[in-house]
Design a protein around this motif. Structure first.
Motif, short mmCIF file in Angstrom:
data_model
loop_
_atom_site.label_atom_id
_atom_site.label_comp_id
_atom_site.label_asym_id
_atom_site.label_seq_id
_atom_site.Cartn_x
_atom_site.Cartn_y
_atom_site.Cartn_z
N UNK A 106 0.85 -1.19 0.00
CA UNK A 106 0.00 0.00 0.00
C UNK A 106 0.88 1.23 0.00
N UNK A 107 0.33 2.33 -0.50
CA UNK A 107 1.07 3.60 -0.41
C UNK A 107 0.45 4.55 0.61
N UNK A 108 -0.54 4.07 1.37
CA UNK A 108 -1.11 4.89 2.43
C UNK A 108 -0.09 5.13 3.54
N UNK A 109 -0.14 6.30 4.13
CA UNK A 109 0.81 6.64 5.18
C UNK A 109 0.61 5.78 6.43
N UNK A 110 1.70 5.46 7.09
CA UNK A 110 1.64 4.71 8.34
C UNK A 110 0.96 5.51 9.44
N UNK A 111 0.92 6.83 9.30
CA UNK A 111 0.32 7.68 10.32
C UNK A 111 -1.04 8.23 9.91
N UNK A 112 -1.65 7.64 8.90
CA UNK A 112 -2.92 8.14 8.38
C UNK A 112 -4.01 8.14 9.44
N UNK A 113 -4.80 9.23 9.45
CA UNK A 113 -5.99 9.28 10.31
C UNK A 113 -7.26 9.09 9.48
N UNK A 114 -7.08 8.73 8.21
CA UNK A 114 -8.23 8.58 7.31
C UNK A 114 -9.19 7.53 7.82
#
Length: 526
Positions: free
Chosen positions: A478-486
């Protein structure tokens, strides 16, 4: 010792706001013009549109999975959490309306004179492209009531799909008007010096308009309520005219000292040779399409990345002590031996043009249209041409000439052989429609790498390709951030927010309740 985050924020501000500091600017308020002529405005407006496109691409590079935070920095904030607000990403909105005003001024001052039909048509095409790009990030926006100066200080918002339809109508008119003007000996010709995009070749302008229209219709066709309109639109496309087969590159004669290329300035170096990319490195995700984890592609990898395959990489949001710093010798996206000599890749040199639309994109759009039976044609051949054109663009130097040591066709053949079992590379292995679309969009995503990052992210949102594993912390899954709050299952944002100035100055019309994780662009149904 870690550097303070304020330096990161300064660099981000430059990228975010530079699109409204217009390169070669000729006016701030078209209603106040006293002496500027359409002939003077047109080339500068085209160049400014290309600049906005470059800035939009760079702004979306973190969202789209193409770059990540480098080591040696801390506190990346909303870059890695996606907790951005109405004060972020405003450059696209402000810059687009400023630019569209220029094209509107040209339309107002040329449309009644058939001798100036070429100028009118180009302005019509570029204004439509401006609004297409705006809709793709904001959805609804002022259109029919906009660009009227003091006559409409609080313009109403139009539905995104209605803006698309209006722009397609404008593109159709531009194509028809150019064709008519080409039969009129009195039509004032567009010279190479006044057209930095196609050097006055009006057939290329028509193909460009046709390709933009194809891109918009494909996005609309996936929306049930817009399918009837899109079907009619596909039927009306002029297949004899065709689509772009060459890269659309804006080149107003960039040079290192006084007018360096925006691409070079964004991803390479300043005019004095200072590296501008000390806080960013490529993602492990995008690298997996080159280093063999997903696909083996050492030829394009080496063309794009400095020290490939040993270029430092990271996963967005990983701020641990082990994250590598950016290369001390230069930008990760510049493979040259010095900051003056032209090279190949994405960052080619200070004199390179700005890619507005790649021929690769044109072919991949055709491949999808053929695969979905929107148009009749050979999807496999279009797919193959898209891959070839991606290699070809990367192998070109700053003068837009393929390096004599490179053979794109031979390297594509090797690419196919090295990935003989992959349907993402060998289209004949993609049996189902879903597999075919995955292959097309994945290859388009690769072709967009650090060139048109925003459109790469657009296509991911529209199709969910390339595939990711929702919620995974695996940097190649995945390319989602490890710190995502999504709150989305894929942990990514769905859009950027309207600028705060819209809520301050146009409060009765600016849409309320917009959420960066749940509010979607009209073509995003995933």
């Amino acid at each position: 010792m870690k550097k303070y985050f304020k330096y990161i924020m300064i660099s981000l501000a430059v990228v975010s706001l530079s699109s409204c500091e217009k390169f070669l600017d000729i006016n701030k308020n078209p209603n106040s013009l006293t002496s500027a002529t359409p002939a003077l405005i047109l080339p500068q407006a085209i160049t400014n549109s290309a600049l906005i496109g470059n800035n939009s691409s760079q702004s979306m590079s973190d969202f789209g999975g193409y770059q990540a935070n480098a080591g040696g920095f801390g506190g990346f904030g909303s870059v890695v959490t996606y907790d951005f607000g109405t004060g972020n990403f405003n450059g696209l909105w402000v810059g687009t309306y400023d630019n569209a005003n220029d094209f509107e001024y040209i339309l107002t001052n040329t449309s009644s004179n058939p001798v100036l039909a070429y100028s009118t048509a180009i302005a019509r095409i570029m204004k439509s492209m401006d609004f297409e790009r705006l809709v793709n990030q904001y959805n609804d926006a002022p259109y029919s009531d906009a660009l009227k100066g003091s006559a409409s200080l609080q313009p109403k918002y139009d539905k995104a799909e209605d803006i698309y339809k209006a722009c397609i109508a404008e593109l159709n008119k531009a194509i028809a008007d150019i064709t008519t003007a080409q039969g009129n000996i009195a039509t004032e010709k567009i010279t190479a010096s006044s057209d930095p995009l196609f050097s006055g070749d009006m057939d290329l302008w028509k193909k460009y308009a046709n390709t933009i229209k194809l891109r918009m219709l494909i996005k609309m066709a996936g929306v049930p309520a817009q399918q009837a309109y899109a079907t009619a639109g596909f039927s009306a496309i002029d297949r004899t005219l065709g689509f772009l087969t060459t890269d659309a590159i804006n080149q107003p004669t960039y040079e290192k000292t006084t007018r360096p290329s925006p691409v070079y300035s964004s991803l390479g170096f300043t005019a004095t040779g200072t590296n501008v990319n000390t806080s960013r490195i490529p993602t492990k995700w995008i690298f997996s399409f080159y280093n063999g984890i997903k696909i083996s592609d050492p030829a394009r990898g080496a063309a794009i990345y400095r020290n490939f395959p040993s270029t430092p990489t990271n996963q967005l949001g990983d701020e641990s002590a082990g994250v590598p710093a950016a290369l001390a010798a230069g930008s990760a996206w510049f493979t040259g031996t010095n900051t003056t000599t032209s090279t190949i890749g994405v960052v080619k040199g200070p004199g390179q043009g700005v890619p507005v639309m790649l021929a690769a994109e044109s072919y991949f759009l055709q491949a999808e249209a053929f695969a979905r039976n929107y148009l009749t044609g050979d999807a496999a051949a279009a797919f193959q041409n898209g891959v070839l054109q991606s290699f070809t663009y990367l192998y070109k130097n700053a003068s837009n000439v393929v390096d004599p040591s490179k053979n794109p066709a031979a390297d594509v053949a090797t690419y196919m052989t090295e990935n003989a079992a992959s349907p993402l590379v060998n289209f004949n292995l993609a049996v189902s429609l879903d597999q075919k679309i995955e292959a097309i969009i994945t290859q388009k995503y690769i072709a967009f790498n650090m060139i048109n990052n925003d459109e790469g992210f657009n296509e991911f949102r529209r199709t969910s390709f390339p595939k990711i594993e929702n919620g995974s912390l695996n940097p190649t899954a995945t390319f989602a951030s490890r710190q995502s709050i999504s709150t989305r299952s894929d942990k990514l944002p769905s859009r950027i927010l309207y600028p705060q100035q819209e809520y301050n100055l146009n409060p009765n019309n600016a849409p309320s309740g917009i959420n960066k994780f749940t509010s979607r662009i009209f073509w995003d149904l995933n």
